[in-house]
Write a protein that holds these residues in place. Structure first.
Motif, PDB file in Angstrom:
ATOM      1  N   LEU A  14     -12.599  -0.059   3.467  1.00 37.99           N
ATOM      2  CA  LEU A  14     -11.199  -0.751   3.153  1.00 37.99           C
ATOM      3  C   LEU A  14     -10.854  -0.412   1.713  1.00 37.99           C
ATOM      4  O   LEU A  14     -11.259   0.214   0.945  1.00 37.99           O
ATOM      5  N   HIS A  15      -9.338  -0.385   1.567  1.00 36.56           N
ATOM      6  CA  HIS A  15      -8.518  -0.136   0.661  1.00 36.56           C
ATOM      7  C   HIS A  15      -8.186  -1.525  -0.245  1.00 36.56           C
ATOM      8  O   HIS A  15      -8.012  -2.407   0.388  1.00 36.56           O
ATOM      9  N   VAL A  16      -8.451  -1.349  -1.709  1.00 30.92           N
ATOM     10  CA  VAL A  16      -7.979  -2.444  -2.387  1.00 30.92           C
ATOM     11  C   VAL A  16      -7.069  -2.089  -3.279  1.00 30.92           C
ATOM     12  O   VAL A  16      -6.788  -0.776  -3.643  1.00 30.92           O
ATOM     13  N   PHE A  17      -6.132  -3.100  -4.023  1.00 29.00           N
ATOM     14  CA  PHE A  17      -5.189  -2.808  -4.907  1.00 29.00           C
ATOM     15  C   PHE A  17      -5.257  -4.035  -5.880  1.00 29.00           C
ATOM     16  O   PHE A  17      -5.532  -5.018  -5.451  1.00 29.00           O
ATOM     17  N   PRO A  18      -4.534  -3.772  -7.136  1.00 28.11           N
ATOM     18  CA  PRO A  18      -4.413  -4.957  -7.907  1.00 28.11           C
ATOM     19  C   PRO A  18      -3.325  -5.711  -7.446  1.00 28.11           C
ATOM     20  O   PRO A  18      -2.190  -5.399  -6.879  1.00 28.11           O
ATOM     21  N   CYS A  19      -3.453  -7.007  -7.660  1.00 28.10           N
ATOM     22  CA  CYS A  19      -2.473  -7.979  -7.468  1.00 28.10           C
ATOM     23  C   CYS A  19      -2.417  -8.968  -8.657  1.00 28.10           C
ATOM     24  O   CYS A  19      -3.203  -8.990  -9.519  1.00 28.10           O
ATOM     25  N   VAL A  20      -1.016  -9.655  -8.625  1.00 28.37           N
ATOM     26  CA  VAL A  20      -0.936 -10.716  -9.900  1.00 28.37           C
ATOM     27  C   VAL A  20      -0.502 -11.868  -8.876  1.00 28.37           C
ATOM     28  O   VAL A  20       0.264 -11.901  -8.124  1.00 28.37           O
ATOM     29  N   LYS A  21      -1.475 -12.912  -9.151  1.00 25.79           N
ATOM     30  CA  LYS A  21      -1.689 -13.991  -8.316  1.00 25.79           C
ATOM     31  C   LYS A  21      -1.918 -13.461  -6.869  1.00 25.79           C
ATOM     32  O   LYS A  21      -2.864 -12.918  -6.670  1.00 25.79           O
ATOM     33  N   LYS A  22      -0.904 -13.754  -5.926  1.00 26.75           N
ATOM     34  CA  LYS A  22      -1.237 -13.363  -4.666  1.00 26.75           C
ATOM     35  C   LYS A  22      -0.140 -12.133  -4.108  1.00 26.75           C
ATOM     36  O   LYS A  22      -0.376 -11.802  -3.175  1.00 26.75           O
ATOM     37  N   ALA A  23       0.529 -11.574  -5.394  1.00 25.47           N
ATOM     38  CA  ALA A  23       1.371 -10.396  -4.874  1.00 25.47           C
ATOM     39  C   ALA A  23       0.986  -9.185  -5.352  1.00 25.47           C
ATOM     40  O   ALA A  23       0.191  -8.862  -6.361  1.00 25.47           O
ATOM     41  N   ILE A  25       0.880  -5.548  -6.783  1.00 26.96           N
ATOM     42  CA  ILE A  25       1.877  -5.105  -7.544  1.00 26.96           C
ATOM     43  C   ILE A  25       2.333  -3.499  -7.261  1.00 26.96           C
ATOM     44  O   ILE A  25       3.156  -3.088  -8.038  1.00 26.96           O
ATOM     45  N   MET A  26       1.424  -3.005  -6.121  1.00 26.09           N
ATOM     46  CA  MET A  26       2.171  -1.734  -5.854  1.00 26.09           C
ATOM     47  C   MET A  26       3.332  -1.838  -4.869  1.00 26.09           C
ATOM     48  O   MET A  26       3.250  -2.792  -3.952  1.00 26.09           O
ATOM     49  N   LYS A  27       4.349  -1.177  -4.848  1.00 27.12           N
ATOM     50  CA  LYS A  27       5.451  -1.216  -4.050  1.00 27.12           C
ATOM     51  C   LYS A  27       4.968  -0.942  -2.639  1.00 27.12           C
ATOM     52  O   LYS A  27       5.527  -1.436  -1.544  1.00 27.12           O
ATOM     53  N   ASN A  28       4.391   0.270  -2.519  1.00 20.03           N
ATOM     54  CA  ASN A  28       4.219   0.706  -1.115  1.00 20.03           C
ATOM     55  C   ASN A  28       2.495   0.525  -0.554  1.00 20.03           C
ATOM     56  O   ASN A  28       1.942   1.368  -0.157  1.00 20.03           O
ATOM     57  N   TRP A  29       2.125  -0.688  -0.900  1.00 17.15           N
ATOM     58  CA  TRP A  29       0.763  -0.964  -0.812  1.00 17.15           C
ATOM     59  C   TRP A  29       0.065  -0.812   0.590  1.00 17.15           C
ATOM     60  O   TRP A  29      -0.917  -0.557   1.160  1.00 17.15           O
ATOM     61  N   GLN A  30       0.986  -0.766   1.639  1.00 14.26           N
ATOM     62  CA  GLN A  30       0.594  -0.570   3.182  1.00 14.26           C
ATOM     63  C   GLN A  30       0.263   1.003   3.427  1.00 14.26           C
ATOM     64  O   GLN A  30      -0.334   1.293   4.263  1.00 14.26           O
ATOM     65  N   GLY A  36      -6.765   3.693  -9.086  1.00 16.48           N
ATOM     66  CA  GLY A  36      -7.439   3.509 -10.164  1.00 16.48           C
ATOM     67  C   GLY A  36      -8.491   2.339 -10.315  1.00 16.48           C
ATOM     68  O   GLY A  36      -9.017   2.048  -9.320  1.00 16.48           O
ATOM     69  N   GLU A  37      -8.793   1.824 -11.394  1.00 17.94           N
ATOM     70  CA  GLU A  37      -9.638   0.947 -11.608  1.00 17.94           C
ATOM     71  C   GLU A  37      -9.085  -0.643 -11.606  1.00 17.94           C
ATOM     72  O   GLU A  37      -7.914  -0.368 -12.274  1.00 17.94           O
ATOM     73  N   ILE A  38      -9.481  -1.583 -10.821  1.00 18.49           N
ATOM     74  CA  ILE A  38      -9.008  -2.752 -11.037  1.00 18.49           C
ATOM     75  C   ILE A  38      -9.413  -3.498 -12.195  1.00 18.49           C
ATOM     76  O   ILE A  38     -10.506  -3.873 -12.239  1.00 18.49           O
ATOM     77  N   THR A  39      -8.766  -3.619 -12.937  1.00 20.38           N
ATOM     78  CA  THR A  39      -9.112  -4.514 -14.513  1.00 20.38           C
ATOM     79  C   THR A  39      -8.527  -5.749 -14.429  1.00 20.38           C
ATOM     80  O   THR A  39      -8.840  -6.644 -15.394  1.00 20.38           O
ATOM     81  N   GLY A  40      -7.511  -6.372 -13.736  1.00 20.67           N
ATOM     82  CA  GLY A  40      -7.119  -7.586 -13.576  1.00 20.67           C
ATOM     83  C   GLY A  40      -7.774  -8.547 -12.904  1.00 20.67           C
ATOM     84  O   GLY A  40      -9.101  -8.146 -12.383  1.00 20.67           O
ATOM     85  N   GLU A  41      -7.342  -9.606 -12.841  1.00 18.85           N
ATOM     86  CA  GLU A  41      -8.029 -10.898 -12.522  1.00 18.85           C
ATOM     87  C   GLU A  41      -8.105 -10.837 -10.712  1.00 18.85           C
ATOM     88  O   GLU A  41      -8.690 -11.732 -10.229  1.00 18.85           O
ATOM     89  N   ASN A  42      -7.062 -10.258 -10.240  1.00 20.74           N
ATOM     90  CA  ASN A  42      -6.839 -10.633  -8.577  1.00 20.74           C
ATOM     91  C   ASN A  42      -6.773  -9.183  -7.984  1.00 20.74           C
ATOM     92  O   ASN A  42      -6.087  -8.155  -8.609  1.00 20.74           O
ATOM     93  N   PHE A  43      -7.243  -9.077  -6.625  1.00 25.64           N
ATOM     94  CA  PHE A  43      -6.979  -7.875  -5.853  1.00 25.64           C
ATOM     95  C   PHE A  43      -6.718  -8.149  -4.691  1.00 25.64           C
ATOM     96  O   PHE A  43      -7.328  -9.235  -4.122  1.00 25.64           O
ATOM     97  N   GLY A  44      -6.150  -7.221  -3.985  1.00 23.67           N
ATOM     98  CA  GLY A  44      -5.617  -7.240  -2.529  1.00 23.67           C
ATOM     99  C   GLY A  44      -6.735  -6.295  -1.859  1.00 23.67           C
ATOM    100  O   GLY A  44      -7.110  -5.415  -2.219  1.00 23.67           O
ATOM    101  N   VAL A  45      -6.965  -6.790  -0.419  1.00 19.77           N
ATOM    102  CA  VAL A  45      -7.693  -6.070   0.470  1.00 19.77           C
ATOM    103  C   VAL A  45      -6.926  -5.794   1.758  1.00 19.77           C
ATOM    104  O   VAL A  45      -6.415  -6.777   2.435  1.00 19.77           O
ATOM    105  N   ARG A  46      -6.257  -4.574   1.970  1.00 18.59           N
ATOM    106  CA  ARG A  46      -5.807  -4.112   2.888  1.00 18.59           C
ATOM    107  C   ARG A  46      -6.294  -4.153   4.212  1.00 18.59           C
ATOM    108  O   ARG A  46      -7.543  -3.517   4.308  1.00 18.59           O
TER     109      ARG A  46
END
Length: 125
Positions: A14-23, A25-30, A36-46
């Motif tokens: 699976l690929h993960v990416f940083p999120c702010v709340k539920k959004a 932050i990458m425009k082309n996350w699909q 990079g390293e996820i340093t924030g509080e939330n992340f998405g799982v594609r």
């Protein structure tokens, strides 16, 4: 703990990416792979990668109907419900379903994501 979860998800293809709340932050996350390293509080799982899909059930009261999957796949609590991560033979379209009691059950696949376990927003509505 969050880094352990991320590592396990990546090990499952699976690929993960940083999120702010539920959004995301990458425009082309699909299509892009976040390296990079996820340093924030939330992340998405594609979903959809490596034939991984998620059954997203919005009401914990339905858990007894899915208990038989508990030892066969990765299942975690989310908000007021739970996520069941599993693999499929093919990646279909995401489906949004509602049972007769009005409870939402989403089959998340290609072009969808869920907020990852351990995110600060994970158990909030």
């Amino acid at each position: 703990m969050i880094q352990e979860v991320i590592r396990e998800l990546k090990d499952q293809g699976l690929h993960v990416f940083p999120c702010v709340k539920k959004a995301a932050i990458m425009k082309n996350w699909q299509n892009e792979i976040f390296t990079g390293e996820i340093t924030g509080e939330n992340f998405g799982v594609r979903m959809g990668d490596s034939f991984n899909v998620c059954i997203d059930v919005d009401d914990i009261s339905l858990l007894p109907h899915f208990e038989y999957l508990k030892d066969k796949t990765y299942m975690v609590k989310s908000g007021n419900g739970f996520h069941i991560f599993t693999k499929s033979r093919q990646v279909g379209e995401t489906k949004h379903l509602t049972n007769p009691d009005g409870i939402k059950i989403d089959l998340l696949s290609k072009d969808s994501y869920v907020i990852g376990e351990g995110s600060t927003h994970y158990n909030k509505q």
